[in-house]
Enzyme design. Structure first.
Site, PDB file in Angstrom:
ATOM      1  N   ASP A  22      32.976  17.490  -4.527  1.00  0.00           N
ATOM      2  CA  ASP A  22      33.237  16.339  -5.378  1.00  0.00           C
ATOM      3  C   ASP A  22      34.551  15.650  -5.018  1.00  0.00           C
ATOM      4  OD1 ASP A  22      34.701  18.537  -6.233  1.00  0.00           O
ATOM      5  OD2 ASP A  22      34.091  18.417  -8.327  1.00  0.00           O
ATOM      6  N   ASP A  35      41.567  17.690  -3.293  1.00  0.00           N
ATOM      7  CA  ASP A  35      42.824  17.623  -4.041  1.00  0.00           C
ATOM      8  C   ASP A  35      43.902  18.369  -3.259  1.00  0.00           C
ATOM      9  OD1 ASP A  35      44.729  17.251  -6.000  1.00  0.00           O
ATOM     10  OD2 ASP A  35      43.894  18.719  -7.380  1.00  0.00           O
ATOM     11  N   LYS A  71      41.665  12.435  -3.285  1.00  0.00           N
ATOM     12  CA  LYS A  71      42.825  12.205  -4.158  1.00  0.00           C
ATOM     13  C   LYS A  71      44.084  12.070  -3.315  1.00  0.00           C
ATOM     14  CE  LYS A  71      42.858  14.532  -8.302  1.00  0.00           C
ATOM     15  NZ  LYS A  71      43.291  15.528  -9.308  1.00  0.00           N
ATOM     16  N   PHE A 101      43.997  13.222 -12.930  1.00  0.00           N
ATOM     17  CA  PHE A 101      42.886  14.138 -13.196  1.00  0.00           C
ATOM     18  C   PHE A 101      41.672  13.340 -13.664  1.00  0.00           C
ATOM     19  CE2 PHE A 101      40.389  17.486 -15.139  1.00  0.00           C
ATOM     20  CZ  PHE A 101      40.555  18.501 -14.205  1.00  0.00           C
TER      21      PHE A 101
HETATM   22  P1  IMP Z   1      41.489  21.674  -4.225  1.00  0.00           P
HETATM   23  O1  IMP Z   1      41.172  23.075  -3.785  1.00  0.00           O
HETATM   24  O2  IMP Z   1      42.794  21.581  -4.968  1.00  0.00           O
HETATM   25  O3  IMP Z   1      41.363  20.629  -3.125  1.00  0.00           O
HETATM   26  O4  IMP Z   1      40.481  21.289  -5.367  1.00  0.00           O
HETATM   27  C1  IMP Z   1      39.211  21.024  -5.157  1.00  0.00           C
HETATM   28  C2  IMP Z   1      38.397  21.437  -6.357  1.00  0.00           C
HETATM   29  O5  IMP Z   1      39.121  21.358  -7.582  1.00  0.00           O
HETATM   30  C3  IMP Z   1      37.259  20.465  -6.449  1.00  0.00           C
HETATM   31  O6  IMP Z   1      36.130  21.093  -5.891  1.00  0.00           O
HETATM   32  C4  IMP Z   1      37.124  20.235  -7.930  1.00  0.00           C
HETATM   33  O7  IMP Z   1      36.114  21.081  -8.428  1.00  0.00           O
HETATM   34  C5  IMP Z   1      38.438  20.615  -8.549  1.00  0.00           C
HETATM   35  N1  IMP Z   1      39.258  19.417  -8.875  1.00  0.00           N
HETATM   36  C6  IMP Z   1      40.266  18.889  -8.150  1.00  0.00           C
HETATM   37  N2  IMP Z   1      40.756  17.791  -8.739  1.00  0.00           N
HETATM   38  C7  IMP Z   1      40.041  17.614  -9.861  1.00  0.00           C
HETATM   39  C8  IMP Z   1      40.075  16.614 -10.903  1.00  0.00           C
HETATM   40  O8  IMP Z   1      40.843  15.641 -10.914  1.00  0.00           O
HETATM   41  N3  IMP Z   1      39.158  16.787 -11.886  1.00  0.00           N
HETATM   42  C9  IMP Z   1      38.271  17.807 -11.942  1.00  0.00           C
HETATM   43  N4  IMP Z   1      38.201  18.753 -10.983  1.00  0.00           N
HETATM   44  C10 IMP Z   1      39.095  18.657  -9.953  1.00  0.00           C
HETATM   45 MG    MG Z   2      34.988  22.233  -7.046  1.00  0.00          MG
END
Ligand code: IMP
Ligand code: MG
Length: 189
Positions: free
Chosen positions: A113, A116, A144, A167
């Site tokens: 999705d 981040d 993001k 978020f």
């Molecule tokens: P990362 O490992 O920090 O890149 O995060 C990725 C995962 O965190 C994604 O697969 C999302 O499920 C969740 N995530 C990251 N940012 C958001 C947000 O703004 N809203 C909801 N879920 C998020």
């Molecule tokens: Mg996820």
């Protein structure tokens, strides 16, 4: 829809999401058709990261008319009410490590999705690359922007929308397990 003490505002409406997902599907189809040109019977292995990629994947794959198998994995990084990554952990899916173990020689498309901190996609890509697939591509609906950089740099092949460091919920994305069924992407303030 559950009521919430938070402020919410629509960031990307359903028509813009639908149009962009269709475009991404077309681009991905062109690229993977070329990748499979020498082996037309081979199937694309699509790996959606549950649960956030559920709705994006369901819409995207109907714009990718190629032979594919769908092999979801579950990776958790935002337990409960946290809104910053707590570190990525593979928690479920096929195979003992949660990731399919028969990916050697296949073309893989990871679908998530949102990118981040980069930990989720970084972890999964490393685990998959260790199996020596023919290729690994990554598609995310949302990219993001992180003004201070990511915890892990991950190269994204396909991104739907670049968004600010806020978020977001809806279209698969949750806060504390709810809001995934919102048809639009909203900012939770
Ligand atoms: P990362 O490992 O920090 O890149 O995060 C990725 C995962 O965190 C994604 O697969 C999302 O499920 C969740 N995530 C990251 N940012 C958001 C947000 O703004 N809203 C909801 N879920 C998020
Ligand atoms: Mg996820």
């Amino acid at each position: 829809m559950p009521s919430s003490p938070h402020n919410r505002r629509v960031l990307i409406d359903r028509d813009r999401i639908a149009a962009r997902v269709a475009q991404l599907g077309l681009t991905i189809t062109t690229d993977l058709r070329a990748a499979h040109a020498d082996a037309p019977d081979q199937r694309l292995v699509l790996i959606p990261i549950m649960t956030g990629a559920l709705i994006f994947t369901a819409d995207l794959i109907r714009h990718i008319p190629l032979r594919m198998s769908i092999r979801p994995v579950t990776i958790s990084s935002y337990p409960g009410t946290s809104t910053t990554s707590q570190g990525a952990t593979i928690v479920g899916g096929a195979g003992t490590s949660g990731v399919p173990t028969d990916l050697a020689g296949t073309h893989v498309l990871i679908v998530d999705d949102i990118l981040d901190s980069g930990r989720t996609l970084g972890l999964l890509k490393r685990v998959i690359l260790a199996q020596r697939p023919a290729s690994v591509r990554i598609a995310v609906l949302l990219n993001k922007n992180k003004p201070n950089g990511r915890d892990e740099d991950v190269t994204i092949d396909y991104a739907g929308f670049d968004i600010a460091d806020e978020f977001v919920i809806g279209y698969g994305l949750d806060f504390d397990g709810v809001f995934r069924n919102l048809p639009e992407i909203e900012v939770l303030g």
